[in-house]
Design an enzyme around this catalytic site. Structure first.
Site, PDB file in Angstrom:
ATOM      1  CD  GLU A 165      -4.298   4.530  -0.941  1.00 35.96           C
ATOM      2  OE1 GLU A 165      -4.347   4.986   0.141  1.00 35.96           O
ATOM      3  OE2 GLU A 165      -5.336   4.278  -1.544  1.00 35.96           O
ATOM      4  CG  ASP A 197      -1.949   1.126   1.301  1.00 36.11           C
ATOM      5  OD1 ASP A 197      -2.979   1.015   0.823  1.00 36.11           O
ATOM      6  OD2 ASP A 197      -1.492   2.350   1.812  1.00 36.11           O
ATOM      7  CB  ILE A 198       0.937   4.474  -2.148  1.00 35.01           C
ATOM      8  CG1 ILE A 198       1.048   3.638  -3.625  1.00 35.01           C
ATOM      9  CG2 ILE A 198       1.780   5.688  -2.095  1.00 35.01           C
ATOM     10  CD1 ILE A 198       0.691   4.357  -4.612  1.00 35.01           C
TER      11      ILE A 198
END
Length: 584
Positions: free
Chosen positions: A488, A445-446
């Site tokens: 994301e 996950d960003i």
């Protein structure tokens, strides 16, 4: 030198005399072969209001009151009064000569043939559609009789009566010639009907397997033509309904209308005109199912007006052709490429049918080729429509494939979406479970992705997602399955991968992501991701459970500082992060 022109003239005259004599002969000679219709040897007389008997006609023939036919085929058109034809047969041998008299117009109602010698009838035959088929002296679809012509001259008188086109293509053949012509006709119609039946069966089976209605309607359209043509050529009366005298009288116009109606219904289904051409569709369906043509045809049957029935059927076929052309052009203008095949097929069939009708109705000279043009045109029509169906099927399959692909692919990143990932994962899970193979999952996950959107805008955020997706695809090993899990968040399925190897891959991705330069509005930025790694164990029961474990480790990575890789091997210290000037 001066004698040469004279000698050449004499030789030319001697050469031409036999053919001139033959062309001007008033009788048929049994010693000769006649491969073409014998129209030019015939004389005709058309009755007024009073029916004549054979002796009366013979007397007129002997007194030269009959009119000489100038064409190979006698053709009087539609709705005319009964006609007598007469000719003489001369047998110069000492033994009888068996010959066949065949009229290749199977739709004629009444044909009465009288063989005359010494001013009396020595043999007579009655045949035609108005009589039971079993009453025919020879079991064939054409109107045929045979007779052993004795030595000397025999006068043949034939009375023909029919409200349908009164055309008399009369052949005078020996046993061998009759057999050869029958074989030739059999080959032609065998190929024709074989091709059409193959197309019918092929398209019907396509309907059964694909459940696409236009294949069913096309099969019905081919079946309608087959029945219409078999009624027209006499095959149906010979093979299908030899005892149905009334139906035989009306089968031609009724089946022509059925053919036209089935064609309109097929075109409407094939072009999807109900959705794409609503107004044209309504008009076409109204003509195909309920129209003035049906009223006129029913009225003609009730009043027993055959000419009216024939004209109604022809008018309907004319309208049918124009309806298909209009529907095809309108559909083509709306982008339906398959419509071009329908237009070409309809125009081809219409032209060939028009030529055949004009020949049969005595508007142009009749020939065997022009008579069969309608059948050649319909075969062309069938082939072109089959191409149209194949084209349409190919386009539909392409569109279906594209739609299915789009349904399985994330439109922004071009990675698999959740649906596609689940399908692949279930298969890989089953294989790994059955063969006891290693299987791992990485979820990433960003970090602080919202800050990118807030600072640079959503277009910049999309660019970040695209760049990350490109990196993940580039890093994929053969067999790895990567997908955008949502927002994301991304996921990577690693078949045949143990936990240490999966952690090593996640660490490599961690470094590569942190080093990935992303140009946003002239500014280069970097991003970080948090990773969770889970590996299948004997206690893991499903892919969902495996993904849930990876998600838990990802959550742990987020909770313990982000920008790191966490797995079951983690303790409170976790793995070291990668410090850099990142968006965090």
């Amino acid at each position: 030198m001066k004698k040469k022109p004279f000698i050449l003239s004499v030789l030319l005259l001697v050469t031409l005399l036999p053919s001139m004599a033959s062309a001007q002969a008033n009788f048929i000679d049994t010693a000769h072969a006649y491969s073409n219709p014998i129209g030019r040897y015939l004389f005709f007389y058309q009755e007024a209001d009073t029916r004549l008997n054979p002796l009366q006609v013979l007397e007129k023939f002997d007194h030269g009151e009959l009119t000489r036919v100038t064409n190979e085929v006698v053709n009087f058109g539609v709705g005319v009064k009964p006609v007598w034809i007469a000719f003489e047969v001369n047998n110069t041998s000492t033994s009888a000569a068996k010959r066949y008299l065949t009229i290749e117009a199977p739709w004629l109602d009444k044909i009465e043939t009288y063989l005359m010698a010494d001013q009396k009838v020595v043999q007579q035959f009655k045949l035609g559609d108005a009589y039971p088929f079993k009453a025919r002296p020879i079991d064939e679809r054409f109107l045929t009789v045979s007779y052993d012509f004795p030595s000397g001259k025999t006068t043949v008188l034939t009375r023909v009566e029919s409200p349908d086109p009164l055309i008399i293509p009369l052949y005078f053949t020996s046993d061998l010639e009759h057999y050869q012509r029958s074989i030739k006709n059999s080959y032609f119609y065998g190929l024709l009907y074989g091709a059409l039946l193959s197309l019918l069966a092929y398209n019907f089976f396509l309907y059964l397997s694909l459940k696409l209605k236009h294949y069913l309607f096309y099969s019905a359209h081919i079946a309608a033509f087959l029945m219409s043509n078999m009624a027209y050529t006499g095959h149906a009366y010979q093979l299908i309904w030899p005892e149905s005298l009334v139906w035989q009288q009306w089968s031609n116009p009724v089946l022509m209308v059925a053919f036209g109606s089935s064609g309109i219904l097929f075109a409407a289904q094939f072009l999807n005109s109900k959705q794409r051409l609503a107004r044209i569709h309504q008009a076409a369906i109204a003509i195909a199912i309920v129209s003035v043509f049906y009223v006129l045809l029913l009225l003609a049957i009730v009043t027993e007006h055959r000419v009216m029935a024939d004209l109604t059927a022809l008018a309907f076929i004319f309208c049918y052709a124009w309806i298909l052309i209009v529907m095809g052009i309108a559909s083509l203008r709306r982008g339906n490429g398959a419509a071009r095949y329908l237009i070409i097929a309809t125009v081809t069939a219409a032209i060939t049918a028009t030529v055949s009708v004009l020949a049969v109705w005595n508007k142009i000279a009749f020939t065997d080729f022009r008579f069969r043009l309608v059948e050649i045109g319909v075969v062309s029509d069938a082939v072109l429509l089959s191409l149209a169906l194949a084209y349409s099927f190919r386009v539909n399959q392409t569109e279906k494939t594209v739609a299915e692909t789009l349904a399985r692919v994330d439109p922004l990143t071009s990675l698999n979406n959740r649906r596609a990932f689940d399908e692949y994962a279930n298969v890989i899970w089953a294989n790994a479970t059955r063969k006891q193979l290693a299987l791992s999952v990485i979820m990433l996950d960003i970090d602080h992705f919202k800050l990118v959107n807030d600072r640079y805008g959503h277009a910049a955020g999309d660019q970040v997602l695209i760049k990350l997706a490109q990196l993940l695809k580039a890093e994929n090993r053969a067999g790895d399955i990567t997908a955008r899990w949502g927002g994301e968040e991304f996921i990577v399925l690693l078949p045949y991968t143990t936990e240490p190897d999966a952690i090593a891959i996640a660490e490599r991705l961690h470094r590569d992501v942190s080093a990935l330069p992303i140009n946003i509005l002239g500014t280069t930025i970097h991003i970080n991701c948090s990773f969770g790694v889970a590996t299948k164990t004997q206690q893991t029961t499903s892919t969902d459970e495996l993904i849930s474990q990876a998600d838990e480790y990802l959550y742990y990575a987020k909770q313990t500082g982000r920008n790191r890789v966490c797995s079951s091997q983690d303790n409170d210290q976790g793995h070291s992060s990668v410090p850099s000037g990142t968006v965090d």
